[in-house]
Design a protein around this motif. Structure first.
Motif, PDB file in Angstrom:
ATOM      1  N   TYR A  76      66.830  24.748  25.211  1.00 44.76           N
ATOM      2  CA  TYR A  76      66.927  26.064  24.588  1.00 44.76           C
ATOM      3  C   TYR A  76      67.078  27.163  25.633  1.00 44.76           C
ATOM      4  CZ  TYR A  76      65.599  30.441  22.428  1.00 44.76           C
ATOM      5  OH  TYR A  76      65.597  31.751  22.031  1.00 44.76           O
ATOM      6  N   LEU A  77      66.274  27.102  26.674  1.00 41.91           N
ATOM      7  CA  LEU A  77      66.296  28.164  27.681  1.00 41.91           C
ATOM      8  C   LEU A  77      67.533  28.077  28.568  1.00 41.91           C
ATOM      9  CD1 LEU A  77      62.548  28.182  28.778  1.00 41.91           C
ATOM     10  CD2 LEU A  77      63.700  29.775  27.236  1.00 41.91           C
ATOM     11  N   ALA A  80      60.889  33.528  29.373  1.00 39.54           N
ATOM     12  CA  ALA A  80      61.420  33.602  28.021  1.00 39.54           C
ATOM     13  C   ALA A  80      62.890  33.994  28.099  1.00 39.54           C
ATOM     14  CB  ALA A  80      60.646  34.629  27.196  1.00 39.54           C
ATOM     15  N   LYS A  81      63.657  33.589  27.084  1.00 39.42           N
ATOM     16  CA  LYS A  81      65.067  33.977  27.023  1.00 39.42           C
ATOM     17  C   LYS A  81      65.175  35.382  26.422  1.00 39.42           C
ATOM     18  CE  LYS A  81      68.187  31.080  25.404  1.00 39.42           C
ATOM     19  NZ  LYS A  81      68.997  30.309  24.426  1.00 39.42           N
ATOM     20  N   ARG A  82      65.868  36.262  27.123  1.00 42.55           N
ATOM     21  CA  ARG A  82      66.102  37.603  26.596  1.00 42.55           C
ATOM     22  C   ARG A  82      67.453  37.601  25.891  1.00 42.55           C
ATOM     23  NH1 ARG A  82      63.901  42.542  27.666  1.00 42.55           N
ATOM     24  NH2 ARG A  82      62.823  41.829  29.541  1.00 42.55           N
ATOM     25  N   THR A  83      67.450  37.918  24.602  1.00 36.83           N
ATOM     26  CA  THR A  83      68.688  37.854  23.831  1.00 36.83           C
ATOM     27  C   THR A  83      69.383  39.203  23.711  1.00 36.83           C
ATOM     28  OG1 THR A  83      67.508  38.192  21.739  1.00 36.83           O
ATOM     29  CG2 THR A  83      67.821  35.912  22.475  1.00 36.83           C
ATOM     30  N   SER A 100      60.342  26.207  20.391  1.00 37.05           N
ATOM     31  CA  SER A 100      61.766  26.409  20.631  1.00 37.05           C
ATOM     32  C   SER A 100      62.635  25.885  19.490  1.00 37.05           C
ATOM     33  CB  SER A 100      62.188  25.732  21.940  1.00 37.05           C
ATOM     34  OG  SER A 100      62.023  24.329  21.859  1.00 37.05           O
ATOM     35  N   VAL A 113      61.042  33.527  23.591  1.00 40.60           N
ATOM     36  CA  VAL A 113      62.207  34.390  23.447  1.00 40.60           C
ATOM     37  C   VAL A 113      61.782  35.853  23.421  1.00 40.60           C
ATOM     38  CG1 VAL A 113      62.163  34.286  20.918  1.00 40.60           C
ATOM     39  CG2 VAL A 113      64.309  34.816  22.079  1.00 40.60           C
ATOM     40  N   GLU A 127      66.516  36.142  17.617  1.00 36.12           N
ATOM     41  CA  GLU A 127      67.103  34.827  17.848  1.00 36.12           C
ATOM     42  C   GLU A 127      67.542  34.204  16.529  1.00 36.12           C
ATOM     43  OE1 GLU A 127      69.025  32.817  19.055  1.00 36.12           O
ATOM     44  OE2 GLU A 127      67.893  32.374  20.884  1.00 36.12           O
TER      45      GLU A 127
END
Length: 529
Positions: A151-152, A171-174, A372, A419, A423
């Motif tokens: 996911y990341l 964390a993933k920044r969207t 995730s 995240v 998302e």
């Protein structure tokens, strides 16, 4: 040019340094990590009659009417859908948002930090890693975090790697848009003027706002500015003056020494002395005054977060006070290359890590891996349809609520740790979901996001803390603010000599030491590629 710049390093308490230093030398890091993982497995292999307690940090934002941070719609979902299946109880440890680093330092020093801890300050994580106070996560991710890793993605995970070892999980920044610029379209229309697309055009527009006062207001302010740093700052005006530099020069040289920076501040000084920006901006440390000026219809142009004028605390009072007012996003600071350079967020958000004191590292990774899952993330962000959100044209729109269903952060950011941002599994849908948070202004929101994710650069990630930044960071930060104010408000005839004097003092106060160390770290990173 795309680059990345690390945030100012923050010092860690002396108590923390002493405690973590006792954890062991560099030569024993690997064996300690293996030992900790082994003890973790034993701790988690307990009887089904004795559930394991997994502790997870959560920000306490002190919001009025907020639910019990350990007993609400979202925590019950987590314990019902992850806890029970893993013979665990997920317990959340509240940490005041305004004191997150200080509180974390104390918990780490006492060996009481939650199994899953986090911070937005990557320098703090780097320091913990150097002190051998947190676990290396490579094996744990390989064994229990495949969905999380997928996911990341590799690029995001890179921000949590120190000396080639995965020490944190970013964390993933969207949502990558950061700073935007906005102008009163109704004022332009009244004056018969086009949207400005260059500095010179903006300058002429500001003069027209000042002299013709198209809003007919008392105390018109062509450009609303405050001394807050980002919101009501200078947009990408300063960047637009910067000349060409190599990547090394760009990421290691302080702004004060960048080619063209002096001309940028001279331009701001000109605007101030010609009464084109807020006259008392230096006294407005909280932006309350300029907020009032904007919502009372006095301001013609300003720069802030890409969605700032779309927020209800700005859009609603402005509409009530001046129904005809209309702010639209613009791109007006073109550089010598013909581009509108602007800074954007990096792809990483908050940094998650597992303290060395944790006995539940394997379970912690399993928890993040479970999170995730798209279905899990969707529920934690949007909840149940008809209760927590409504679907409009295929896009969920949050129903703001109180009590157990209340989200104390945007889309439950404090519970959706993997995240930062919307998302929905599709960047286009994510943008539309962001725009949906500004009812009636969706098209303006999408336009602003698009503008402010074009011709962007991001902050450079230094994988080693700059000790001189730790030592001089606060002093230099304070000097930076003072220099900015002084240079903008001084007499034009005094500008050149004052600029040179202040920059010399800045470099002598630690600026040169920080710059030289940045060069050293940068070169080492390039050599290790």
């Amino acid at each position: 040019m795309k680059s990345k710049i690390m945030m100012v390093l923050l010092p860690v308490l002396a108590l923390l340094a002493g405690t973590l230093a006792g954890c062991g030398s560099d030569t024993t890091k690997e064996s300690q990590s293996t030992s900790s993982t082994t003890s973790t497995s034993k701790a988690e292999a307990t009887s089904s009659d004795s559930p394991v307690t997994l502790t997870v940090e959560v920000f306490d934002r002190g919001i009025q009417g907020q639910p019990d941070l350990n007993n609400n719609t979202w925590t019950r979902y987590i314990n019902d859908n992850f806890g029970k299946q893993n013979n665990a109880i997920v317990k959340f440890v509240p940490v005041p948002r305004s004191q997150e680093v200080d509180k974390l330092n104390v918990l780490m020093a006492a060996g009481e930090a939650p199994d899953i801890s986090f911070t937005y300050d990557s320098a703090t994580v780097s320091r913990y890693a150097n002190m051998n106070g947190i676990l290396q996560l490579d094996d744990l991710l390989n064994n229990n975090g495949k969905d999380l890793t997928n996911y990341l993605g590799k690029k995001v995970l890179t921000y949590g790697a120190f000396d080639g070892k995965q020490m944190a999980i970013p964390a993933k920044r969207t949502s990558l848009a950061w700073i935007g610029m906005f102008i009163r379209k109704d004022w332009l229309d009244k004056l018969g003027m086009p949207i400005p697309t260059t500095r010179d055009e903006l300058y002429n527009t500001l003069i027209a706002f000042r002299d013709k006062n198209p809003g007919g207001v008392d105390g018109v302010i062509p450009w609303g500015v405050a001394a807050t740093g980002m919101n009501y700052g200078y947009g990408n005006l300063i960047d637009s003056f910067w000349g060409k530099q190599s990547e090394e020069e760009f990421v290691t040289t302080p702004g004060w020494l960048k080619p063209g920076n002096k001309d940028a501040f001279k331009f701001l000084n000109k605007l101030y002395n010609e009464k084109l920006i807020s006259p008392d901006f230096a006294l407005d440390k909280t932006a309350k005054q300029v907020d009032a000026d904007v919502t009372n219809g006095k301001v013609g142009f300003f720069s802030a977060n890409w969605d700032y004028p779309l927020r209800q605390n700005i859009s609603e009072p402005l509409k009530a006070n001046v129904p005809s007012a209309s702010f639209v996003p613009i791109d007006t600071f073109k550089n010598d290359e013909g581009k509108y350079k602007k800074i954007a967020y990096n792809e990483n958000g908050i940094s998650l890590f597992i303290p060395k004191s944790s006995k539940n590292a394997e379970l912690a990774i399993k928890y993040l891996n479970w999170m995730s899952d798209p279905k899990v993330l969707f529920f934690l962000q949007y909840g149940q349809e008809g209760v927590n959100h409504n679907m409009v044209n295929g896009i969920p729109q949050v129903i703001n609520q109180t009590g157990d269903n209340m989200q104390t952060s945007y889309l439950n950011l404090d519970y959706t740790l993997v995240v930062n941002g919307v998302e929905l599994g599709d960047p286009e849908k994510n943008i539309k979901a962001l725009a949906a948070s500004a009812p009636g202004l969706e098209a303006v929101a999408e336009q602003s996001y698009k503008i402010n994710t074009t011709d962007t650069y991001t902050g450079f990630f230094f994988d080693t803390p700059n000790e001189f930044n730790i030592k001089f960071g606060k002093t230099l930060g304070d000097m930076n603010n003072q220099m900015t104010d002084k240079l903008i408000v001084c007499k034009p005839s005094e500008f050149d000599s004052l600029y040179d004097k202040l920059v010399t003092e800045y470099m002598a106060a630690g600026g040169k030491a920080v710059m030289d160390e940045n060069v050293k770290i940068y070169k080492a990173m390039q050599a290790n590629k």
